[in-house]
Design an enzyme around this catalytic site. Structure first.
Site, mmCIF file in Angstrom:
data_model
loop_
_atom_site.group_PDB
_atom_site.id
_atom_site.type_symbol
_atom_site.label_atom_id
_atom_site.label_comp_id
_atom_site.label_asym_id
_atom_site.label_seq_id
_atom_site.Cartn_x
_atom_site.Cartn_y
_atom_site.Cartn_z
ATOM 1 N N LYS A 15 5.008 -9.001 -3.222
ATOM 2 C CA LYS A 15 5.602 -8.493 -4.463
ATOM 3 C C LYS A 15 6.820 -7.607 -4.215
ATOM 4 O O LYS A 15 7.848 -7.741 -4.893
ATOM 5 C CB LYS A 15 4.512 -7.733 -5.223
ATOM 6 N N ARG B 283 -1.428 -0.995 -15.060
ATOM 7 C CA ARG B 283 -2.606 -1.250 -14.235
ATOM 8 C C ARG B 283 -3.898 -1.249 -15.044
ATOM 9 O O ARG B 283 -4.978 -1.365 -14.481
ATOM 10 C CB ARG B 283 -2.700 -0.215 -13.127
ATOM 11 N N ARG C 110 -1.055 -6.240 9.513
ATOM 12 C CA ARG C 110 0.023 -5.256 9.405
ATOM 13 C C ARG C 110 -0.099 -4.185 10.480
ATOM 14 O O ARG C 110 -1.194 -3.778 10.846
ATOM 15 C CB ARG C 110 0.006 -4.588 8.021
ATOM 16 N N ARG D 127 -2.723 0.765 9.808
ATOM 17 C CA ARG D 127 -2.818 1.746 8.730
ATOM 18 C C ARG D 127 -4.277 2.150 8.539
ATOM 19 O O ARG D 127 -5.190 1.319 8.648
ATOM 20 C CB ARG D 127 -2.285 1.144 7.427
ATOM 21 N N ARG E 257 -10.376 -2.741 -2.359
ATOM 22 C CA ARG E 257 -9.110 -2.793 -3.081
ATOM 23 C C ARG E 257 -8.951 -4.116 -3.830
ATOM 24 O O ARG E 257 -8.449 -4.150 -4.953
ATOM 25 C CB ARG E 257 -7.940 -2.581 -2.117
#
Length: 220
Positions: A14, A89, A123, A156, A167
């Site tokens: 995104k 959201r 990541r 992370r 999430r």
């Protein structure tokens, strides 16, 4: 003037696509997360409030988010339009937004959860300069070492399977009513987020039917 909302689960690309659309259509990118980070960095009262909320493990409430977005849009620095990222959201935020602004489309980037898991868990972040890497699409020349500053690459803190599962569940639960509301207004464009970035960008432009497209930014 073009006014868009871009939506998609974490890891869908995104942010990359929003940046490309900003360049292609002379849009202003309005990212709610960026606004919050600016307030925190500059030690504003709002920043302190947001920091306390996030530190306690809670989400920033609708009232604060709506006030932030409304205030940012009231700056009217978006002569050719905007792309809104990170809002709405919740259904109440979406209703607030539609009552205040006319929008042209909601760009919904769809990516299966298994693809998101692969992307997110690959990541890495430089512990020194903060540069982002991805072991699928942007590998360092030397394993676990930053190409720019030679800092150590780390995962992370919240990029582990359990946190990601939470999430993903949170995203689907909260965004389903938002998408349903936008779909009833016939605003949603569903885009295949598994496409390569260049193909994905072209597909978005095609579905938007953009006539003043002039992107000069190379897409990998």
């Amino acid at each position: 003037m073009h006014k868009y909302v871009i939506m998609g689960v974490q890891g869908c690309g995104k942010g990359t696509q929003a940046a490309l659309l900003v360049n292609a259509l002379d849009l202003v990118h309005i990212g709610v997360g960026d606004i919050f980070r600016w307030h925190i960095k500059n030690h504003t009262k709002l920043g302190a409030q947001v920091k306390r909320i996030v530190a306690s493990g809670n989400l920033v409430g609708d009232e604060i988010v709506e006030r932030i977005v409304h205030g940012r849009l009231e700056e009217h620095d978006w002569n050719f339009g905007f792309i809104l990222d990170g809002f709405p959201r919740s259904e109440s935020q979406a209703r607030f937004f539609l009552e205040s602004y006319d929008i042209d489309a909601v760009i919904h980037i769809q990516v299966p959860d298994e693809v998101v898991r692969e992307r997110v868990l690959s990541r890495r972040l430089c512990s020194d300069c903060g540069l982002d890497y991805n072991l699928i699409s942007h590998r360092p020349a030397v394993e676990d070492v930053c190409d720019v500053c030679s800092g150590a690459l780390i995962t992370r803190p919240d990029d582990h399977p359990d946190a990601l599962a939470g999430r993903l569940n949170d995203y689907h639960t909260k965004n389903k009513p938002v998408l349903s509301l936008f779909q009833r207004k016939e605003l949603v464009l569903d885009i295949d987020g598994t496409l390569a970035p260049k193909a994905l960008h072209k597909e978005i432009i095609s579905q938007l039917g953009a006539t003043n497209y002039h992107s000069s930014t190379p897409v990998q």
